[in-house]
Design a protein around this motif. Structure first.
Motif, PDB file in Angstrom:
ATOM      1  N   ARG A 314      18.026   4.028  33.751  1.00  0.00           N
ATOM      2  CA  ARG A 314      16.950   4.811  34.600  1.00  0.00           C
ATOM      3  C   ARG A 314      16.068   5.210  33.643  1.00  0.00           C
ATOM      4  O   ARG A 314      16.076   5.667  32.592  1.00  0.00           O
ATOM      5  N   ASP A 316      13.244   8.569  33.701  1.00  0.00           N
ATOM      6  CA  ASP A 316      13.115  10.100  34.045  1.00  0.00           C
ATOM      7  C   ASP A 316      11.987  10.373  34.672  1.00  0.00           C
ATOM      8  O   ASP A 316      10.954  11.003  34.244  1.00  0.00           O
ATOM      9  N   THR A 318      10.671  10.683  38.974  1.00  0.00           N
ATOM     10  CA  THR A 318      10.763  10.555  40.436  1.00  0.00           C
ATOM     11  C   THR A 318       9.573  10.049  41.293  1.00  0.00           C
ATOM     12  O   THR A 318       8.393  10.323  41.016  1.00  0.00           O
ATOM     13  N   THR A 320       7.732   8.730  45.141  1.00  0.00           N
ATOM     14  CA  THR A 320       7.848   8.767  46.545  1.00  0.00           C
ATOM     15  C   THR A 320       7.074   7.808  47.061  1.00  0.00           C
ATOM     16  O   THR A 320       6.053   7.349  46.467  1.00  0.00           O
ATOM     17  N   TYR A 345      14.086   4.307  39.244  1.00  0.00           N
ATOM     18  CA  TYR A 345      13.533   5.661  39.517  1.00  0.00           C
ATOM     19  C   TYR A 345      14.316   6.314  40.452  1.00  0.00           C
ATOM     20  O   TYR A 345      14.587   5.653  41.479  1.00  0.00           O
ATOM     21  N   ALA A 346      14.346   7.624  40.559  1.00  0.00           N
ATOM     22  CA  ALA A 346      14.683   8.450  41.580  1.00  0.00           C
ATOM     23  C   ALA A 346      13.659   8.403  42.738  1.00  0.00           C
ATOM     24  O   ALA A 346      12.473   8.536  42.346  1.00  0.00           O
ATOM     25  N   LYS A 348      12.146   9.880  45.969  1.00  0.00           N
ATOM     26  CA  LYS A 348      12.393  11.109  47.007  1.00  0.00           C
ATOM     27  C   LYS A 348      11.406  10.692  48.111  1.00  0.00           C
ATOM     28  O   LYS A 348      10.288  10.516  48.091  1.00  0.00           O
ATOM     29  N   SER A 386       7.057  16.364  48.746  1.00  0.00           N
ATOM     30  CA  SER A 386       8.198  15.702  48.128  1.00  0.00           C
ATOM     31  C   SER A 386       8.786  16.106  46.841  1.00  0.00           C
ATOM     32  O   SER A 386       9.788  15.610  46.537  1.00  0.00           O
ATOM     33  N   ALA A 388       7.820  14.725  44.209  1.00  0.00           N
ATOM     34  CA  ALA A 388       7.755  13.482  43.221  1.00  0.00           C
ATOM     35  C   ALA A 388       6.394  13.577  42.383  1.00  0.00           C
ATOM     36  O   ALA A 388       5.633  14.143  42.582  1.00  0.00           O
ATOM     37  N   GLN A 389       6.849  12.840  41.014  1.00  0.00           N
ATOM     38  CA  GLN A 389       5.741  13.123  40.028  1.00  0.00           C
ATOM     39  C   GLN A 389       5.028  11.908  40.481  1.00  0.00           C
ATOM     40  O   GLN A 389       3.544  11.867  40.005  1.00  0.00           O
TER      41      GLN A 389
END
Length: 431
Positions: A314, A316, A318, A320, A345-346, A348, A386, A388-389
């Motif tokens: 993974r 680090d 985020t 969207t 990636y996470a 959102k 959101s 998100a980055q």
């Protein structure tokens, strides 16, 4: 949802008569949300088009202004209980508008360049050399901001900066990555000249997958900018040239993969629609379409990329995801990029990832920029909310619009094509 192809879509009255005036299209209509007038709503467009075909509406400057106000986002067709093709009938009437009123000089010049690759190469290379004279370059977003206001270009807006070298001129026609499989790449104009990192990332992914990359050097613009503006002569020229060219190598590749939703939809879906009255060319377009894929669609469905990404760990970061209108609603592609990105990636989700970003085409980005600017504000707000980055979408037109909207909203979110995110995830983790 995908578009329907029946002859009734070329009969404006038949389409108008089928509208049951339920109003489900109103809340989702991009233009109606920024210009709340019944005439600039899907059922308003349809009603006026029926009147136009019956000779009850003159195609004057007022009607021209109305029909050019549609974003062609297809939100209305997505919710319509009758699946009425509002966007397609508007595309047809815009050709009548172009015939009667002509096309603005700057659009003519742009579409002329889209017909001639070498001239476009020269123009963009010259633009790169001198862009710093008139624009401030913002490297992080591959964008540039005018140093002073120009006709149709406000000083505060962002535009895509020009790359030093186009994607098509940066790689050999054939790249051998092992010889087990081979795909062709159709890159799209914005990814070719402006957001060149997309093509670079796609080449890196194919190298890791050991899939040979064939880059057709004679590919022309898919014709979408001209199509949405009503310049059907340019569409006819480019579509036929591309079809003839694709036919020369289509049997030698597994697929033509395209990291651009609009280009993919144009070639896979709208070519067939455009050639409705040219049976030979319609049949030739239909024969090719089964080998045309959005890049994430093909990579997720036809390769082991998802499993490979999962094995890399993974990141680090985020993300969207914004669903381009020409991806989710026209081609049904929305799960594939999320499945691939989600391995690394996470994700959102924003409150409405399916909402149109407000790009809308050449006319909306020039004479009607105030509509595009207004439509972009809620999308930028959703992205910011959101948390998100990174915001991602497999469409460079969306990228151009969203970058500008985020700039106007003073947001720090960065835009990356999913192909770029995937390539970064495949690279060695710096940590």
């Amino acid at each position: 949802m995908t578009k329907r192809y029946t002859e009734e879509i070329f009969n404006f009255t038949a389409t108008s008569d089928q509208c049951i005036k339920c109003g489900k299209c109103i809340p989702v209509c991009t233009i109606h949300n920024v210009n709340a007038d019944e005439v600039t709503s899907p059922r308003g467009f349809i009603d006026l088009l029926g009147a136009y075909e019956r000779g009850q509406l003159e195609l004057d400057k007022t009607a021209k202004d109305i029909f050019e106000s549609c974003f062609l986002c297809t939100n209305c067709t997505d919710v319509c209980p009758k699946s009425l093709p509002t966007d397609m009938v508007i595309e047809q009437v815009r050709a009548d508008i172009a015939d009667k009123f002509g096309i603005a000089w700057f659009k003519k010049a742009f579409f002329f360049l889209l017909r001639h690759r070498r001239l476009m190469d020269f123009f963009m290379k010259s633009g790169y050399a001198f862009q710093t004279c008139g624009f401030k370059i913002k490297e992080q977003t591959s964008s540039m901001q005018p140093r002073f206001s120009l006709p149709l270009i406000k000083k505060e807006r962002l535009l895509p900066s020009m790359g030093k070298k186009s994607f098509l001129n940066s790689y050999p026609e054939m790249t051998d990555n092992g010889g087990k499989r081979k795909v062709a790449i159709f890159i799209g104009c914005l990814a070719n000249y402006n957001y060149t990192g997309i093509g670079k990332s796609l080449m890196e992914i194919l190298e890791v997958l050991e899939i040979d990359a064939f880059i057709p050097k004679k590919q022309l613009c898919c014709g979408a900018p001209a199509y949405f503006t009503g310049d059907f002569a340019t569409v006819d020229h480019n579509a036929k040239k591309n079809i003839e060219y694709f036919e020369s190598f289509i049997d030698e590749v597994e697929a033509i993969i395209i990291p651009e939703a609009t280009c993919s939809a144009m070639i896979k879906i709208d070519y067939e629609h455009f050639f409705h009255d040219q049976p030979e060319w319609k049949a030739r377009a239909q024969k090719l379409k089964n080998k045309v894929f959005m890049a994430t669609e093909w990579l997720e469905q036809k390769t082991h990329l998802s499993e490979l990404l999962a094995s890399r760990g993974r990141r680090d970061l985020t993300v969207t995801y914004h669903d381009p209108c020409h991806a989710r609603k026209m081609q049904g592609v929305y799960q594939e990029p999320r499945k691939l990105i989600g391995q690394s990636y996470a994700i959102k989700e924003m409150s409405d990832p399916n909402a149109c970003c407000g790009f809308g085409g050449v006319t909306m980005q020039t004479e009607k920029y105030h509509f595009a600017e207004a439509a972009g504000k809620p999308k930028a707000a959703m992205i910011k909310a959101s948390g998100a980055q990174v915001v991602s979408a497999e469409c460079s037109a969306c990228r151009m619009q969203i970058n500008n909207s985020l700039h106007q909203a003073e947001a720090e979110t960065v835009f990356k094509n999913p192909i770029e995110l995937i390539a970064e995830a495949l690279a060695p983790n710096p940590s």
